[in-house]
Scaffold this active site. Structure first.
Site, short mmCIF file in Angstrom:
data_model
loop_
_atom_site.label_atom_id
_atom_site.label_comp_id
_atom_site.label_asym_id
_atom_site.label_seq_id
_atom_site.Cartn_x
_atom_site.Cartn_y
_atom_site.Cartn_z
N GLU A 142 36.06 40.62 34.06
CA GLU A 142 36.04 39.79 35.26
C GLU A 142 36.12 38.30 34.92
O GLU A 142 36.75 37.53 35.65
CB GLU A 142 34.77 40.08 36.07
N ASP A 211 42.16 42.79 30.26
CA ASP A 211 41.67 43.68 29.21
C ASP A 211 41.81 43.02 27.83
O ASP A 211 40.88 43.04 27.02
CB ASP A 211 42.45 44.99 29.21
#
Length: 502
Positions: A142, A211
């Site tokens: 996030e 990621d």
């Protein structure tokens, strides 16, 4: 002729094979190289709004989130999630600006990133994580969404909107995803969350980028870089059990076999790392587990059973959960027996000091609670949850003026905390200190994005005759700053949220 044609085809095939081998080898060598930071050339998101405008948008967004979701302002749990989040931000070389991490008291397995660095983590995610590294993996993901400004890119075509309208749209999309389209729409005065949800869903490329950066951040922060792929894989397999009721994280962050494989490949570059879970992580999970039971009796029975049968990951954390359950069941003496054992083994642990003080107050031993908390605050002055607990104890003992003084010291350590401002307002109201009530009510309004009402409230505070000279000077300086901010917004005339220069 046929032989010559065959020779040409064979030669072409051999050249193609050699070329593929060369490209494959070169790609492998490049993949093993360390990440190289290129100069920040800006992005299309910078054309949507300036960083300062995004910070303002974040405040308004957060106010909408608080209206619709149970943001958990527990000082101990907040301190843990903020400390973990801060360690990840410090490990992310692309991070800049202010980040605010907060917990939502719901069993949903999810997290989300809002504008201005506001990152919400659900209690269900903390409980679903098998390790602290797994929780850190989702949070690092996030953080990467924020640093790469994915949210702003998703709303780039809405650049003609003003801050309030855009905040409503983003909040509608987030709330529509986390709660329900109906709840999201109702929370933002009729904005249809379902119609704009697809704008906030991150693209596959954004997810891959988050990621990649998240795994790198995990490794730099000392966590296991394989935790991200492990958590994704476990949630993906759980989909077979959940069927249509899949974890919310899978709906907002679709996980594929390709994505898991890619995460594993990136983690290989750093290697596996064994990192024991911190006691803060284990205690926060125990507190959330205790709160997950609707009735105190159910919680007491659960922890009593796990302790009796030895079915726990950590006995200290399990005993803490048991003490909290007994406290909620108003079995204060039994809870005190548990807290005595916890304190004997960990005399400097803030969770145990605060629990023991709360139980002393419940047992009518307020002076003992105040004495222990005062001593702890003097030993650990930077541990703000201890100081908030001390202020609460002072308030319970009928000393609101001293509680105000203590809370103002905490605010100097942690400016911009709406929960602390609210506590000061409550304590100052009991103390009859109206000037302080006005001042910190203004600060709370400002933090929540209500600039104009905050200015009016601060002007009211300045007109109080009983305001000390030093406080009046601080209020005036704050007022001047806010008025300049208001003039800047008026100069923009609530115009489109574009940067000063294209």
């Amino acid at each position: 002729m046929r032989i010559r044609t065959l020779f040409i085809r064979v030669r072409g095939a051999l050249l193609l094979l050699l070329l593929l081998a060369f490209v494959s080898r070169a790609a492998a060598e490049i993949d093993r190289l360390p990440d190289i930071r290129l100069p920040d050339m800006g992005s299309s998101a910078d054309r949507v709004m300036t960083r300062s405008a995004e910070a303002r948008l974040g405040k308004v967004f957060m106010r909408q989130v608080r209206k619709a979701l149970p943001v958990w302002d527990d000082p101990l749990a907040s301190d843990y999630i903020e400390t973990l989040g801060r360690s990840l931000v410090e490990a992310d070389e692309t991070a800049a600006g202010r980040f605010t991490f907060f917990l939502i008291d719901q069993p949903t397995v999810n997290a989300f990133a809002g504008p201005g660095g506001y990152i919400g983590v659900y209690g269900g995610l903390v409980l679903a994580a098998n390790s602290e590294s797994e929780l850190a993996a989702v949070m690092a993901h996030e953080v990467a969404h924020v640093t790469q400004r994915h949210l702003m890119r998703a709303f780039e075509d809405q650049s003609r909107l003003g801050i309030p309208t855009m905040a409503l749209m983003i909040a509608a999309a987030v709330l529509g995803a986390q709660v329900s389209p109906d709840a999201g729409a109702a929370a933002v005065a009729g904005v249809q969350a379902a119609a704009i949800q697809r704008r906030i869903n991150f693209t596959r490329e954004n997810e891959r980028e988050a990621d990649r950066i998240g795994i790198q951040t995990l490794a730099r922060a000392g966590h296991d870089p394989f935790a991200m792929a492990g958590f994704f894989d476990r949630l993906s397999k759980a989909t077979r059990v959940y069927e249509t009721n899949a974890p919310e994280f899978l709906r907002t962050h679709p996980v594929t076999a390709e994505r898991i494989a890619d995460s594993l490949g990136r983690a290989e570059r750093f290697g596996a790392r064994q990192r024991p879970d911190s006691l803060g992580f284990l205690l926060t999970r125990a507190k959330l587990r205790e709160r997950s039971y609707q009735r105190a009796e159910q919680s007491v029975a659960h922890f009593n059973e796990t302790l009796r049968k030895g079915r726990f990951r950590d006995e200290v954390a399990e005993r803490y959960g048991y003490a909290l359950a007994l406290q909620r069941a108003r079995r204060f003496r039994d809870a005190k027996n548990q807290s005595d054992q916890l304190l004997a083994g960990h005399p400097s642990q803030a969770e145990f000091i605060i629990l023991d003080a709360e139980l002393n107050v419940s047992l009518g031993e307020r002076e003992t609670a105040l004495s222990h908390l005062r001593q702890s605050v003097s030993l650990f002055p930077s541990q703000w949850p201890l100081r908030v607990a001390y202020a609460d104890a002072l308030l319970a003992a009928g000393e609101p003026a001293r509680a105000v003084s203590e809370l103002r010291s905490v605010v100097r350590l942690r400016p911009g905390n709406a929960m602390l401002y609210d506590k000061i307002v409550q304590a100052a109201t009991q103390a009859g200190d109206q000037a302080t009530v006005d001042r910190f009510r203004a600060e709370k309004l400002y933090v929540e994005g209500d600039l104009e009402p905050a200015i009016r409230q601060l002007e009211l505070a300045l007109r109080r005759r009983e305001v000390p000279y030093h406080d009046a000077a601080q209020i005036q300086a704050r007022l001047d700053l806010w008025r300049e901010e208001e003039r800047e917004e008026q100069r923009r005339g609530n115009q489109p949220l574009r940067a000063a220069s294209p």
